[in-house]
Design an enzyme around this catalytic site. Structure first.
Site, PDB file in Angstrom:
ATOM      1  N   SER A  67       0.829  -1.197   0.000  1.00  0.00           N
ATOM      2  CA  SER A  67       0.000   0.000   0.000  1.00  0.00           C
ATOM      3  C   SER A  67       0.862   1.245   0.000  1.00  0.00           C
ATOM      4  O   SER A  67       1.967   1.260   0.545  1.00  0.00           O
ATOM      5  CB  SER A  67      -0.891   0.011   1.240  1.00  0.00           C
ATOM      6  OG  SER A  67      -0.088   0.084   2.404  1.00  0.00           O
ATOM      7  N   LYS A  68       0.336   2.289  -0.602  1.00  0.00           N
ATOM      8  CA  LYS A  68       1.139   3.501  -0.718  1.00  0.00           C
ATOM      9  C   LYS A  68       1.291   4.214   0.620  1.00  0.00           C
ATOM     10  O   LYS A  68       2.136   5.087   0.769  1.00  0.00           O
ATOM     11  CB  LYS A  68       0.554   4.442  -1.764  1.00  0.00           C
ATOM     12  CG  LYS A  68      -0.812   5.008  -1.449  1.00  0.00           C
ATOM     13  CD  LYS A  68      -1.246   5.966  -2.559  1.00  0.00           C
ATOM     14  CE  LYS A  68      -2.668   6.450  -2.347  1.00  0.00           C
ATOM     15  NZ  LYS A  68      -3.151   7.246  -3.487  1.00  0.00           N
ATOM     16  N   ARG A  69       0.472   3.839   1.587  1.00  0.00           N
ATOM     17  CA  ARG A  69       0.622   4.397   2.937  1.00  0.00           C
ATOM     18  C   ARG A  69       1.946   3.956   3.548  1.00  0.00           C
ATOM     19  O   ARG A  69       2.578   4.681   4.291  1.00  0.00           O
ATOM     20  CB  ARG A  69      -0.519   3.918   3.836  1.00  0.00           C
ATOM     21  CG  ARG A  69      -1.829   4.584   3.547  1.00  0.00           C
ATOM     22  CD  ARG A  69      -2.204   5.614   4.598  1.00  0.00           C
ATOM     23  NE  ARG A  69      -3.307   6.434   4.145  1.00  0.00           N
ATOM     24  CZ  ARG A  69      -3.162   7.599   3.508  1.00  0.00           C
ATOM     25  NH1 ARG A  69      -1.960   8.070   3.241  1.00  0.00           N
ATOM     26  NH2 ARG A  69      -4.215   8.296   3.122  1.00  0.00           N
ATOM     27  N   LYS A  70       2.312   2.707   3.267  1.00  0.00           N
ATOM     28  CA  LYS A  70       3.484   2.142   3.934  1.00  0.00           C
ATOM     29  C   LYS A  70       4.736   2.136   3.085  1.00  0.00           C
ATOM     30  O   LYS A  70       5.832   1.986   3.604  1.00  0.00           O
ATOM     31  CB  LYS A  70       3.161   0.715   4.397  1.00  0.00           C
ATOM     32  CG  LYS A  70       2.031   0.678   5.400  1.00  0.00           C
ATOM     33  CD  LYS A  70       1.982  -0.622   6.168  1.00  0.00           C
ATOM     34  CE  LYS A  70       0.945  -0.533   7.279  1.00  0.00           C
ATOM     35  NZ  LYS A  70       0.768  -1.790   8.006  1.00  0.00           N
ATOM     36  N   MET A  71       4.569   2.249   1.787  1.00  0.00           N
ATOM     37  CA  MET A  71       5.761   2.293   0.951  1.00  0.00           C
ATOM     38  C   MET A  71       5.453   2.942  -0.398  1.00  0.00           C
ATOM     39  O   MET A  71       4.317   3.238  -0.696  1.00  0.00           O
ATOM     40  CB  MET A  71       6.334   0.895   0.752  1.00  0.00           C
ATOM     41  CG  MET A  71       5.384  -0.043   0.033  1.00  0.00           C
ATOM     42  SD  MET A  71       6.232  -1.497  -0.535  1.00  0.00           S
ATOM     43  CE  MET A  71       7.376  -0.780  -1.696  1.00  0.00           C
TER      44      MET A  71
END
Length: 521
Positions: free
Chosen positions: A254-258
């Site tokens: 996910s773009k939240r985490k990477m």
RNA sequence: GGCCCCUUCGACUAGCGGUUAGGUCACUACCCUUUCAAGGUAGCGGCACGAGUUCGAAUCUCGUAGGGGUCACCA
């Protein structure tokens, strides 16, 4: 039966590495079997739609070399390939389901559905559509629809039994029908949901193999039910493992985490062949164990059976390492030069005027020391500027080596054979004559030439820079020593004042005093 | 929580009944060396657990645990 695969991304944001991943496998499988690879745009969510996204997805595929045989902007006999341009098709198919009694029109409002779910939760039951609209008589459904009342079309799903399908990689998957709700097929805005659109389009486009991410496994039974309702035969399903975040739990990427944007990897200097190769090792491996392989090599031996199902972590270190290997082992210097050139120009550095031979020489010594094109461009930039900027540490090193630099400036100026051997000989003789350790002489010279302490070997540097550039740089270095003695360096004074202030502040707080200024690990 | 899927070194993986469980990245040490890298050599480190099947299980079966996914008028 000929092989047809597809990817069906939504144009909702940055081109996603997950899309690239699934595209790679679909592309490889299609190519392997002489089939076709389709790009279809799932743009049925007008809330999240982004107009530039389509072009960026296409650009990503082109960059990676995964160009679709059919798709928006590409053409093909089964088009159009944007779902928003196929609305009539979905409506017709929804009507067919309605006529067969496999679907029904439902008129609940959003508020009503919310209330229903709240009620269910209160009673400790799983929230979900309870099929209440099924009891509304057909003619009444049609009458209300004809009167323009907003509504959706829902699939009538069985209340008991199981629905199963075969996943090529997992075997039979059986799901109790009680888990399957009367899913919305057609939204009140006339757009289809994913479930209707994907089934209709895959059928009409004669998709033979549905290779998609594992997150779709649990909704596949809905698609099976839909195929049944249309009396269509099923494609082959194979669900690919989900790329994972490098966190403790390995959750879905996910773009939240990477960073999940292919564009940002591209901008960061990752090579398309490295990214492709990297993705090719995620859940898949070469039969002969090779770790570095081209797209074509992958296609040549690609088998879905070699896919392993554990979710692979997207490990940036491995990507960068692979990228570095392409940079120094797989690509020629000339090819690397061709690719950094635009970046060099962007940085306000040299452009087309850069001497090709010199550029290649620079890349040749620099590439074992970088992992990405961006790093290469950054490190290379200093080799082309007229005058280097020396930081405090560099100035110090220059100052301590001032006399050596002066000697070497004269020696180089007098050197007749300005080649690797001549330079090497000169330097070694000089060091011997001075009876000082190599580093004492080499380091100031290295700094004079590059402005940094971590740089290629001095002999290499002098050789590729040539006599003129070498003398110029030593000259500049000597000038900078006389102009700004280390003690007067304003930058250093500023840092010192800052550190002192910080220390004082910490001491005032009663904390233990620690040196904070220039810690080096 | 229900349902579904998954489980070999820290990470990516090979293995498909008999292997000293192999390779790559990362990490550590050494070599090379004028710095930093690259390169070379070596090392560290794994079959989640428990039953069963079998002469023999990382490999087959079941259970347990753990992880993930999914339960929208998003895809």
């Amino acid at each position: 039966m000929s092989v047809v695969t597809r990817i069906a991304p939504s144009p909702t944001g940055d081109p996603h590495v997950g899309t690239a991943y699934v595209a790679l496998f679909n592309y490889a499988f299609a190519r392997r079997h002489g089939g076709r690879f389709i790009l279809r745009l799932e743009d049925t969510d007008r809330q999240r739609f982004q107009s530039e996204a389509e072009a960026r997805i296409l650009a990503m595929l082109t960059w990676l070399g995964l160009t679709p045989d059919e798709g928006p902007g590409v053409g093909g006999s089964a088009g159009p390939y944007r779902q928003s341009e196929r609305l009539d098709i979905y409506r017709e198919h929804a009507n067919e389901l309605l006529a067969r009694g496999a679907a029904y029109r439902a008129f609940e409002t959003a508020e009503e559905l919310d209330a229903m779910r709240a009620e269910q939760r209160r009673h400790g039951r799983d929230p979900g559509y309870d099929g209440r609209g099924r009891t509304l008589p057909r003619d009444e459904q049609e009458a209300r629809a004809a009167a323009g009342e907003p509504h959706v079309v829902r699939l009538r799903t069985p209340d008991d039994g199981h629905t199963s399908f075969v996943d090529l990689l997992r075997g039979e998957v059986r799901i109790p029908n009680t888990e399957i709700r009367d899913t919305v097929l057609l939204k009140s805005d006339g757009f289809p949901t994913y479930h209707l659109a994907v089934v209709v389009d895959d059928h009409l486009m004669q998709v033979s193999h549905v290779l998609r991410a594992e997150e779709w496994v649990t909704s596949t039974p809905i698609h099976v039910l839909l195929h049944d309702a249309f009396a269509w035969s099923l494609p082959t399903f194979a669900h690919l493992p989900l790329l994972r975040n490098p966190d403790a739990n390995k959750s879905k990427i996910s773009k939240r985490k990477m960073d999940t944007s292919v564009d940002s990897y591209r901008e960061g200097g990752i090579l398309p062949e490295a990214l492709l190769n990297f993705l090719g090792t995620m859940g898949w491996s070469m039969p002969d164990g090779r770790e570095v392989f081209s797209l074509q090599a992958m296609i040549d031996v690609f088998e879905l059976e070699r896919i392993s199902l554990g979710g692979p972590v997207f490990d940036l270190k491995r990507l960068r390492n692979l990228n570095a290997r392409y940079l120094r082992d797989e690509l020629s210097v000339e090819e690397v030069a061709r690719r950094v050139r635009p970046t060099l120009a962007l940085d306000g550095g040299p452009d087309d005027s850069v001497d090709d031979e010199y550029l290649c020489d620079v890349i040749d010594v620099l590439r074992p020391r970088v992992e990405t094109l961006a790093e290469l461009a950054e490190k290379a930039s200093g080799y082309f500027v007229e005058r280097l900027a020396y930081d405090e540490d560099s100035r110090k090193r220059l100052a301590t080596g001032q006399s050596y630099l002066e000697d070497l400036e004269r020696a180089f100026a007098a050197l007749e054979w300005f080649d690797e051997d001549g330079i090497d000989e000169l330097l070694h003789e000089y060091v011997q004559r001075q009876a000082v350790p190599m580093g004492k002489v080499m380091m100031p010279l290295r700094v004079a030439l590059t402005g940094t302490t971590d740089a290629p070997g001095v002999v290499d540097l002098v050789a590729i820079m040539g006599k003129q550039r070498t003398l110029q740089r030593i000259g500049h270095a000597l000038e900078s020593i006389s102009q700004a003695l280390p003690d007067d360096d304003p930058e250093r004074l500023r840092l010192e004042a800052q550190a002192a202030a910080k220390e004082a502040a910490q001491a005032a707080k009663g904390k233990q005093r620690r040196p904070v200024a220039t810690e080096r690990g």
